[in-house]
Design a protein around this motif. Structure first.
Motif, mmCIF file in Angstrom:
data_model
loop_
_atom_site.group_PDB
_atom_site.id
_atom_site.type_symbol
_atom_site.label_atom_id
_atom_site.label_comp_id
_atom_site.label_asym_id
_atom_site.label_seq_id
_atom_site.Cartn_x
_atom_site.Cartn_y
_atom_site.Cartn_z
ATOM 1 N N SER A 266 -0.811 -4.262 1.118
ATOM 2 C CA SER A 266 0.425 -3.925 0.410
ATOM 3 C C SER A 266 0.842 -2.473 0.561
ATOM 4 C CB SER A 266 0.262 -4.226 -1.084
ATOM 5 O OG SER A 266 -0.808 -3.456 -1.634
ATOM 6 N N TRP B 137 0.473 1.481 -0.494
ATOM 7 C CA TRP B 137 0.129 2.049 -1.801
ATOM 8 C C TRP B 137 0.817 1.274 -2.914
ATOM 9 C CZ3 TRP B 137 -3.838 5.119 -1.973
ATOM 10 C CH2 TRP B 137 -4.136 5.969 -0.909
ATOM 11 N N SER B 138 0.051 0.878 -3.907
ATOM 12 C CA SER B 138 0.614 0.169 -5.060
ATOM 13 C C SER B 138 -0.082 0.633 -6.331
ATOM 14 C CB SER B 138 0.450 -1.355 -4.897
ATOM 15 O OG SER B 138 -0.926 -1.698 -4.792
ATOM 16 N N GLU B 139 0.630 0.541 -7.445
ATOM 17 C CA GLU B 139 0.066 0.963 -8.723
ATOM 18 C C GLU B 139 -1.100 0.067 -9.119
ATOM 19 O OE1 GLU B 139 2.887 1.324 -11.853
ATOM 20 O OE2 GLU B 139 4.336 2.444 -10.641
ATOM 21 N N TYR C 297 -3.089 4.850 -7.996
ATOM 22 C CA TYR C 297 -2.635 3.985 -6.911
ATOM 23 C C TYR C 297 -3.819 3.589 -6.035
ATOM 24 C CZ TYR C 297 2.278 4.987 -7.883
ATOM 25 O OH TYR C 297 3.519 5.065 -8.469
ATOM 26 N N TYR D 83 -4.818 1.472 -2.112
ATOM 27 C CA TYR D 83 -4.352 1.007 -0.799
ATOM 28 C C TYR D 83 -5.495 0.170 -0.243
ATOM 29 C CZ TYR D 83 -2.590 1.630 4.070
ATOM 30 O OH TYR D 83 -2.126 1.447 5.347
#
Length: 620
Positions: free
Chosen positions: A421, A423-425, A439, A441
């Motif tokens: 995805s 970088w995602s929270e 975050y 990854y």
């Protein structure tokens, strides 16, 4: 005649408030000095003989001082004070604030201020203060409150004359001082009785000298070198010791430009325009200046003089930064807009352990094999810093520019993984708030398991802290890339072609250093250099084995099989669990500025851990 609090400054007014509170509330008052205080100048835990001995406050209480540097109109001053009080009440009411979660809410609050509050019944600011406090009474659990404004403080000073005497030089109105000086400096006529002669003896005596015993020679050398009285004029005061240095102001004579002579102890004296001195003293706000950032050093060549067109000033001493060879060194750098930015010297050390156990994902079932991490603490002031949606976008852009995304892409392609995805929270409660951003990854290996788990995290300072906690990490599971079996020697080997190369390690250190000292800070400000410093930032770089031998892990690893550090020389210690180096660093450095120092950091790491011939390798 009313007292004049304008010359006290914020620190002096806090000190005056504390002194009066000790008299009013008793010796059990706990007074706080300089530094993060969580919105408190002093605390108490009753009973205290206030508001009167028959009805004492009994419970935890806090004293908070609100000083306005430039009082204006009554309406504007009162509005300013009520705004500051409301902000404090919001913090005390917010369970996420550290002063609440790590401390204790007060049942009693006393606010002091140097402005005069209007007392018009119903509409005055004193009544408005009571109404504001009542609004937060239930949310905080308040049982009582008071405000001591300028008029009330003057009455308390009348009641406690010893406190007034201690601060008389700073709170006595200027017209009174002027009259006293006039009387002291007028000639004193002494009439000697004589049938024919009256002799007038002028008793005035110059009380200002070039310096104090032991300092005259050093100061006089610089006075002569920069042009003597033609440039400096006359000294306005004796030499004053500030921290570990000495300072003396001069009136500038005919030039009418006030100038300063100063020197750190044991160093040559340097002269400068007053505006330069004021720029130095302004760094770090009211808890900064030469006591903390250090004293300016004289230029290495030419006159010992710093003019208003300076571009960089070397500093020595103070208590910010990390000592190197028994000295703290730093510099002021002038930006294009004319503002001064303080930067400590970059220093390496062997005391990297404070943030070793920190992980974005600390679950026991999320253990990987190898961890590369840059983490630490950036020291900045500002309890109103917030992480916004715009700040998060700026952060991810800065992370990409740092080279961290490129580093992850190289690993992903080399290991045949695929990004899930970007970088995602992190979807966990309290991991992403107005004060914290977290975050991850994730990169899946050939069989779908997580092979690379990268993380970013920043936690901004709260109202009583100056630490912004920062971290950039990359963790690798080699078994998810290419499974192997445990040998008879008790560990699971990593194929040589999978080991993280020296250049990859160097690239991660450069990117992680940039991210932690600039990239993450843009969540709070568009320009990290505009943040008010509170000391030297310090980060720690780790190369860590998460599955060490002899720790009961079913798939133990050898650290030096997972990374290729041959460029540092032959490893004398083969079973190290972690290699680490501490780095004192300025904020706001570019990736290009960091590159040579990152190579030096790895050299330092190699020497510290006994790599043979460390430091003699060629630069890439």
């Amino acid at each position: 005649m009313p007292d004049d609090f304008s010359k006290l400054g914020a620190d002096g007014f806090e000190s005056l408030s504390q002194a009066l509170a000790l008299c009013v509330l008793g010796p059990g008052l706990k007074v706080f000095g300089d530094g993060p205080d969580g919105g408190r100048e002093a605390t108490f835990d009753g009973p205290v003989p206030f508001p009167d001995p028959q009805h004492p406050w009994d419970g935890p209480g806090v004293l908070q001082a609100k000083y306005k540097a430039r009082p204006g109109t009554t309406q504007a001053d009162n509005r300013w004070f009520l705004g500051r009080v409301k902000a404090e009440l919001e913090d005390w009411a917010n369970p996420a604030k550290r002063r609440v979660s790590y401390g204790q809410r007060p049942q009693y609050l006393v606010f002091t201020t140097n402005i005069s509050l209007s007392s018009t019944p119903g509409t005055g600011s004193k009544d408005a203060f009571d109404r504001l406090m009542a609004e937060y009474q239930d949310r905080i659990g308040l049982l009582g409150w008071r405000v001591w404004d300028a008029e009330q403080i003057s009455r308390l000073l009348d009641r406690y004359p010893a406190v007034r005497t201690s601060y008389a030089g700073l709170i006595t109105p200027s017209e009174v001082i002027a009259e006293l000086l006039k009387q002291l400096t007028n000639p004193i006529a002494v009439n000697v009785a004589s049938p024919t002669v009256t002799v007038n003896v002028d008793a005035r005596e110059r009380t200002i000298r070039p310096g104090e015993p032991g300092n005259e020679a050093a100061f006089q050398t610089t006075v002569d070198a920069v042009g003597g009285a033609d440039l400096l004029g006359d000294p306005r005061a004796l030499v004053e010791q500030i921290g570990d240095g000495y300072v003396q102001p001069f009136d500038g004579g005919l030039t009418r430009v006030e100038r300063i002579l100063c020197a750190p102890a044991g160093y040559p004296v340097v002269a400068m325009d007053r505006m330069v001195w004021d720029q130095i003293q302004a760094v770090g706000g009211r808890r900064g200046g030469v006591e903390h950032i250090g004293f300016p050093l004289a230029p290495a060549t030419g006159r010992p003089y710093i003019g208003p067109d300076w571009t960089e000033i070397l500093l020595v001493g103070g208590d910010w930064g990390r000592p190197f060879r028994d000295e703290r060194r730093g510099r002021l750098v002038r930006r294009c807009d004319g503002s001064a930015v303080w930067q400590p010297d970059i220093v390496f050390d062997d005391e990297a352990s404070r943030t070793r156990g920190w992980r974005v994902d600390s679950r026991t079932d999320a253990i990987m094999d190898l961890r590369l991490a840059v983490s630490g603490h950036v020291l900045i002031r500002g309890d109103d810093l917030q992480i916004t949606d715009d700040g998060r976008e700026r952060m991810l852009d800065a992370v990409a520019r740092s080279g961290l995304d490129d580093f992850l892409l190289v690993l992903r392609q080399r290991y045949g993984g695929r990004s899930r995805s970007g970088w995602s929270e992190v979807d966990e409660e309290f991991r992403n708030t107005g004060q914290q951003a977290t975050y991850e990854y994730l990169v899946a290996g050939p069989d779908g398991r997580t092979a690379i788990r990268a993380g970013l995290q920043i936690a901004l300072p709260t109202s009583y802290s100056v630490d912004a906690a920062v971290m950039a990490e990359v963790r690798i599971d080699f078994d998810a890339i290419r499974p192997s079996t445990t040998t008879a020697n008790g560990y699971t080997p990593v194929p040589g072609d999978l080991a993280v190369t020296f250049d990859e390690i160097l690239a991660f250190l450069e990117a992680g250093w940039s991210v932690c000292t600039s990239g993450l800070l843009v969540t709070a400000s568009t320009d990290p250099l505009s943040l008010v410093p509170a000391g030297a930032s310090r980060i720690e770089f780790y190369i860590e084995n998460e599955r060490p031998v002899n720790m009961g892990d079913p798939r133990p690893r050898q650290l030096l099989e997972m990374v290729d550090l041959a460029q540092l020389g032959r490893a004398r210690v083969r079973t190290a669990r972690a290699l680490a180096v501490g780095i004192t660093s300025p904020i706001g450095l570019t990736r290009q500025q960091i590159e040579p120092f990152a190579a030096d950091a790895l050299d330092h790491l190699g020497r510290s851990f006994g790599f043979a011939r460390a430091g003699n390798r060629g630069r890439r």
